[in-house]
Design a protein around this motif. Structure first.
Motif, short mmCIF file in Angstrom:
data_model
loop_
_atom_site.label_atom_id
_atom_site.label_comp_id
_atom_site.label_asym_id
_atom_site.label_seq_id
_atom_site.Cartn_x
_atom_site.Cartn_y
_atom_site.Cartn_z
N UNK A 138 36.76 -37.53 18.64
CA UNK A 138 35.32 -37.66 18.77
C UNK A 138 34.59 -36.85 17.71
N UNK A 139 33.28 -37.14 17.56
CA UNK A 139 32.44 -36.46 16.57
C UNK A 139 31.25 -35.82 17.28
N UNK A 140 31.18 -34.50 17.18
CA UNK A 140 30.17 -33.75 17.93
C UNK A 140 28.76 -34.04 17.47
N UNK A 141 28.56 -34.29 16.17
CA UNK A 141 27.22 -34.49 15.63
C UNK A 141 26.78 -35.96 15.63
N UNK A 142 27.68 -36.87 15.96
CA UNK A 142 27.37 -38.30 15.92
C UNK A 142 26.71 -38.74 17.22
N UNK A 143 25.58 -39.46 17.16
CA UNK A 143 24.96 -39.98 18.38
C UNK A 143 25.89 -40.96 19.10
N UNK A 144 25.99 -40.84 20.39
CA UNK A 144 26.85 -41.74 21.15
C UNK A 144 26.21 -43.11 21.30
#
Length: 220
Positions: free
Chosen positions: A109-115
């Motif tokens: 997963x990517x913490x800064x990417x909007x879900x």
């Protein structure tokens, strides 16, 4: 509409050692590389093929422990939207509070990417980590350490207008860098700080920054 599909899952770990027990084969020692492969086939009204691949590798030296995860996927045919690949975003888009920058994490997963913002029918991604060979105790018995992390993902979707849903694709490389504190304060949690770099970086610091908390016993 009638939907029916089958899934085949394979694992290839040529260097791992196994032992036999009365209940069957068990791992003796895991050695890298490890490869995981999924193939899903839609048979009825929705005829499609969906492929997933994950490769794991780990190397230790006097400079620390380096880990590499490479993964990707492809779906083709008459597939529904829910069979596309979401970018792995964990952040809440449009939220500017401190808690909106704080989320649970996975290795993929990517913490800064909007879900729920980016979707694709094919993608490739990587997760590179390096554990600094410095271990210490803060409280309790668990030993803490630090990981340096760099991860990225890129993908595309052939006919996005077909699905009649508003979304974007990751046709440029999305990148994050960060550091993780393993066994934060001797707990079973890893605390990570991440920052978005590259094409998707904005001029707003809070858009690019995020905090992650990972429960280690979940193993993902």
């Amino acid at each position: 509409m009638i939907t029916f599909s089958t899934v085949v899952t394979l694992k290839y770990s040529p260097n791992s050692k196994y032992i036999m027990t009365p209940t069957g084969k068990r791992y003796g020692r895991t050695r890298f590389p490890e490869l995981y492969f999924n193939w899903e086939k839609g048979w009825t009204d929705l005829k499609y093929n969906r492929l997933d691949l994950l490769a794991l590798y780990q190397q230790e030296s006097i400079l620390g422990q380096t880990g590499l995860r490479v993964y990707g996927g492809y779906v083709g045919g008459d597939f529904p939207f829910w069979k596309t690949f979401e970018g792995g975003g964990l952040a809440l888009e449009g939220k500017k509070s401190f808690m909106s920058r704080f989320n649970l994490t996975t290795y993929l997963g990517f913490a800064t990417m909007p879900s729920g913002k980016y979707y694709q029918d094919k993608f490739g991604a990587f997760y590179i980590s390096h554990r600094i060979p410095w271990h210490f105790k803060s409280f309790g018995q668990n030993t803490s350490s630090f990981d340096l992390v760099y991860k990225g993902i890129i993908g595309d979707l052939k006919i996005p207008e077909f699905h009649q849903i508003k979304f974007e694709t990751l046709n440029k490389l999305y990148q994050e860098v960060g550091v993780e504190w393993n066994n934060f304060l001797s707990t079973q949690f890893n605390l990570g700080f991440f920052y978005r770099v590259g094409h998707y970086q904005t001029n707003n610091f809070t858009d690019n920054f995020a905090i992650q908390l990972k429960l280690k016993i979940l193993g993902f």
